[in-house]
Design a protein around this motif. Structure first.
Motif, PDB file in Angstrom:
ATOM      1  N   SER A  85      41.586  28.724  44.959  1.00  0.00           N
ATOM      2  CA  SER A  85      41.758  30.077  44.424  1.00  0.00           C
ATOM      3  C   SER A  85      42.580  30.926  45.381  1.00  0.00           C
ATOM      4  CB  SER A  85      40.401  30.716  44.157  1.00  0.00           C
ATOM      5  OG  SER A  85      39.720  30.922  45.373  1.00  0.00           O
ATOM      6  N   THR A  86      42.445  30.688  46.676  1.00  0.00           N
ATOM      7  CA  THR A  86      43.245  31.424  47.649  1.00  0.00           C
ATOM      8  C   THR A  86      44.710  31.042  47.535  1.00  0.00           C
ATOM      9  OG1 THR A  86      41.344  31.423  49.109  1.00  0.00           O
ATOM     10  CG2 THR A  86      43.440  31.980  50.083  1.00  0.00           C
ATOM     11  N   LYS A  87      44.977  29.755  47.349  1.00  0.00           N
ATOM     12  CA  LYS A  87      46.361  29.298  47.198  1.00  0.00           C
ATOM     13  C   LYS A  87      46.980  29.889  45.943  1.00  0.00           C
ATOM     14  CE  LYS A  87      46.269  24.722  49.334  1.00  0.00           C
ATOM     15  NZ  LYS A  87      46.159  23.300  48.998  1.00  0.00           N
ATOM     16  N   ARG A  88      46.192  29.919  44.856  1.00  0.00           N
ATOM     17  CA  ARG A  88      46.714  30.408  43.586  1.00  0.00           C
ATOM     18  C   ARG A  88      47.089  31.876  43.676  1.00  0.00           C
ATOM     19  NH1 ARG A  88      42.368  29.748  40.247  1.00  0.00           N
ATOM     20  NH2 ARG A  88      41.685  27.790  41.122  1.00  0.00           N
ATOM     21  N   SER A  89      46.283  32.660  44.401  1.00  0.00           N
ATOM     22  CA  SER A  89      46.514  34.099  44.436  1.00  0.00           C
ATOM     23  C   SER A  89      47.345  34.520  45.647  1.00  0.00           C
ATOM     24  CB  SER A  89      45.181  34.841  44.432  1.00  0.00           C
ATOM     25  OG  SER A  89      44.471  34.536  45.603  1.00  0.00           O
ATOM     26  N   ALA A  90      47.849  33.575  46.441  1.00  0.00           N
ATOM     27  CA  ALA A  90      48.600  33.933  47.647  1.00  0.00           C
ATOM     28  C   ALA A  90      49.936  34.584  47.288  1.00  0.00           C
ATOM     29  CB  ALA A  90      48.826  32.705  48.509  1.00  0.00           C
TER      30      ALA A  90
ATOM     31  N   VAL B 214      45.281  39.474  38.554  1.00  0.00           N
ATOM     32  CA  VAL B 214      45.180  40.782  37.925  1.00  0.00           C
ATOM     33  C   VAL B 214      43.810  40.878  37.261  1.00  0.00           C
ATOM     34  CG1 VAL B 214      46.158  42.294  36.175  1.00  0.00           C
ATOM     35  CG2 VAL B 214      47.652  40.871  37.560  1.00  0.00           C
ATOM     36  N   VAL B 215      43.113  41.970  37.543  1.00  0.00           N
ATOM     37  CA  VAL B 215      41.801  42.161  36.938  1.00  0.00           C
ATOM     38  C   VAL B 215      41.916  43.203  35.841  1.00  0.00           C
ATOM     39  CG1 VAL B 215      40.530  41.469  38.985  1.00  0.00           C
ATOM     40  CG2 VAL B 215      41.180  43.842  38.687  1.00  0.00           C
TER      41      VAL B 215
END
Ligand SMILES: [Zn+2]
Length: 96
Positions: free
Chosen positions: A58-63, A68-69
């Protein structure tokens, strides 16, 4: 079923899916038919179930592009929100 790797001397490596312990020591190459010995590789164990792996993913995906929430998270606890509902706590001494 696990994947077993074989190495042909003339072509590229190939993999065969076989039951655990049922892999032959040598198989004919699918391209040229030369008997190819089995290649021993490191076990490719799945890490997808571990929470550490999910966090890394998840960290890699959002790096590069933050997630967006659509709404803010749950409201933070306020001082007034810590009131207990246990009836036994009413008997406790109160500060004056
Ligand atoms: Zn071959």
């Amino acid at each position: 079923m696990p994947l077993y790797a074989y190495r042909c001397t003339d072509c590229l490596d190939f993999e065969v899916s076989a039951a655990m312990g049922e892999a032959a020591a040598s198989l004919p190459c699918p391209a040229c038919g030369i008997p190819s010995p089995r290649r021993f590789t490191a076990p490719n164990l799945s890490r997808a179930a571990s929470s550490a792996y999910r966090l890394i993913e998840s960290t890699k995906r959002s790096a590069a592009e933050p997630a967006v929430v659509s709404s803010p998270g749950p409201a933070p606890r306020t001082a007034g929100g810590n009131i207990t509902t246990n009836p036994l706590h009413r008997k406790l001494p109160r500060p004056d």
